[in-house]
Write a protein that holds these residues in place. Sequence first.
Motif, short mmCIF file in Angstrom:
data_model
loop_
_atom_site.label_atom_id
_atom_site.label_comp_id
_atom_site.label_asym_id
_atom_site.label_seq_id
_atom_site.Cartn_x
_atom_site.Cartn_y
_atom_site.Cartn_z
N UNK A 32 0.89 -1.17 -0.04
CA UNK A 32 0.05 -0.03 0.04
C UNK A 32 0.97 1.13 0.02
N UNK A 33 0.50 2.25 -0.79
CA UNK A 33 1.36 3.59 -0.69
C UNK A 33 0.56 4.67 -0.58
N UNK A 34 1.37 5.63 -0.38
CA UNK A 34 0.62 7.20 -0.20
C UNK A 34 1.56 8.16 -0.47
N UNK A 35 1.23 9.10 -1.49
CA UNK A 35 1.86 10.31 -1.56
C UNK A 35 1.51 11.52 -0.77
N UNK A 36 2.20 11.91 0.38
CA UNK A 36 2.04 13.11 0.87
C UNK A 36 2.59 14.18 0.49
N UNK A 37 2.30 15.42 0.37
CA UNK A 37 2.97 16.80 -0.09
C UNK A 37 2.77 17.96 0.99
N UNK A 38 3.74 18.50 1.54
CA UNK A 38 3.69 19.47 2.65
C UNK A 38 3.84 20.76 1.54
N UNK A 39 2.58 21.57 1.65
CA UNK A 39 2.86 22.83 0.64
C UNK A 39 3.54 24.06 1.45
N UNK A 40 3.20 23.96 2.80
CA UNK A 40 3.62 25.17 3.42
C UNK A 40 3.63 24.95 4.79
N UNK A 41 4.35 25.61 5.60
CA UNK A 41 4.47 25.73 7.25
C UNK A 41 4.27 27.09 7.71
N UNK A 42 4.09 27.19 9.02
CA UNK A 42 4.36 28.52 9.67
C UNK A 42 5.64 29.13 9.21
N UNK A 43 6.66 28.86 9.18
CA UNK A 43 7.77 29.28 8.89
C UNK A 43 7.97 29.76 7.52
N UNK A 44 7.69 28.93 6.49
CA UNK A 44 7.87 28.81 5.19
C UNK A 44 6.49 28.67 4.39
N UNK A 45 5.86 29.68 3.52
CA UNK A 45 4.95 29.61 3.20
C UNK A 45 4.85 29.05 1.71
N UNK A 46 6.09 29.23 0.77
CA UNK A 46 6.17 28.82 -0.35
C UNK A 46 6.97 27.46 -0.26
N UNK A 47 6.71 26.35 0.33
CA UNK A 47 7.51 25.35 0.47
C UNK A 47 6.78 23.90 -0.03
N UNK A 48 7.44 22.96 -0.97
CA UNK A 48 6.78 21.93 -1.44
C UNK A 48 7.66 20.64 -1.02
N UNK A 49 7.02 19.82 0.04
CA UNK A 49 8.21 18.79 0.30
C UNK A 49 7.31 17.58 0.19
N UNK A 50 7.49 16.70 -1.32
CA UNK A 50 6.73 15.50 -1.09
C UNK A 50 7.40 14.32 -0.58
N UNK A 51 6.62 13.38 -0.09
CA UNK A 51 7.19 12.12 0.46
C UNK A 51 6.15 11.03 0.12
N UNK A 52 6.67 9.70 0.08
CA UNK A 52 5.98 8.70 -0.49
C UNK A 52 6.14 7.58 0.92
N UNK A 53 4.78 7.54 1.49
CA UNK A 53 4.89 6.29 2.36
C UNK A 53 4.52 5.12 1.82
N UNK A 54 5.07 4.02 2.41
CA UNK A 54 4.75 2.78 1.62
C UNK A 54 4.41 1.73 2.92
N UNK A 55 3.62 0.97 2.87
CA UNK A 55 3.35 -0.11 3.88
C UNK A 55 3.41 -1.37 3.22
N UNK A 56 4.48 -2.29 3.59
CA UNK A 56 4.84 -3.43 2.83
C UNK A 56 4.33 -4.36 3.72
N UNK A 57 3.58 -5.41 2.98
CA UNK A 57 2.99 -6.50 3.90
C UNK A 57 3.91 -7.87 3.34
N UNK A 58 4.46 -8.70 4.14
CA UNK A 58 5.48 -9.56 3.95
C UNK A 58 4.86 -10.97 4.54
#
Length: 150
Positions: A79-105
């Motif tokens: 299972x996977x999900x793409x998260x993108x942080x568009x802004x924070x309190x200190x930085x208004x114009x910020x794009x930080x993408x991250x991919x979270x994966x849940x691997x079942x073994x």
Amino acid sequence: KLSVSSDTIQHGVEGLTYLLAESSKLMISELDFQESISALGFSEELNNLLLQLYSDNRKEIRAILSELAPELPSYHNLEWRLDVQLASRSLRQQVRPSVTMKLHLTQHGDRDTRVLQTDPATLLHLAQQLERALDEMKTSHCGRVVRNIK
């Protein structure tokens, strides 16, 4: 009783064990085994004894080797999900993408879950490295190595 050192006996037993284990692992025929041991320079009687030992114990050695082999976890689901942080309190114009994966073994019938998180650039690099490894497996050299390992 044999008038030889213990190191010589130990090396002889280790060599015989290695010969039988590798021959059983590769499932070579009796003819191939006989040709292999004839190059060692033993007497014909000893060659026949080694051949008989190999043919009598080949299946049992393979069974023992398969029990000793480590069983690695196998893929069941992802299972996977793409998260993108568009802004924070200190930085208004910020794009930080991250991919979270849940691997079942699956291992020994038990299910295990691992959560991994990375940025897209690292994930892309990992995918490229895996594709290179797959391409490398298609070469004739790797094919020979894999056949000898089995």
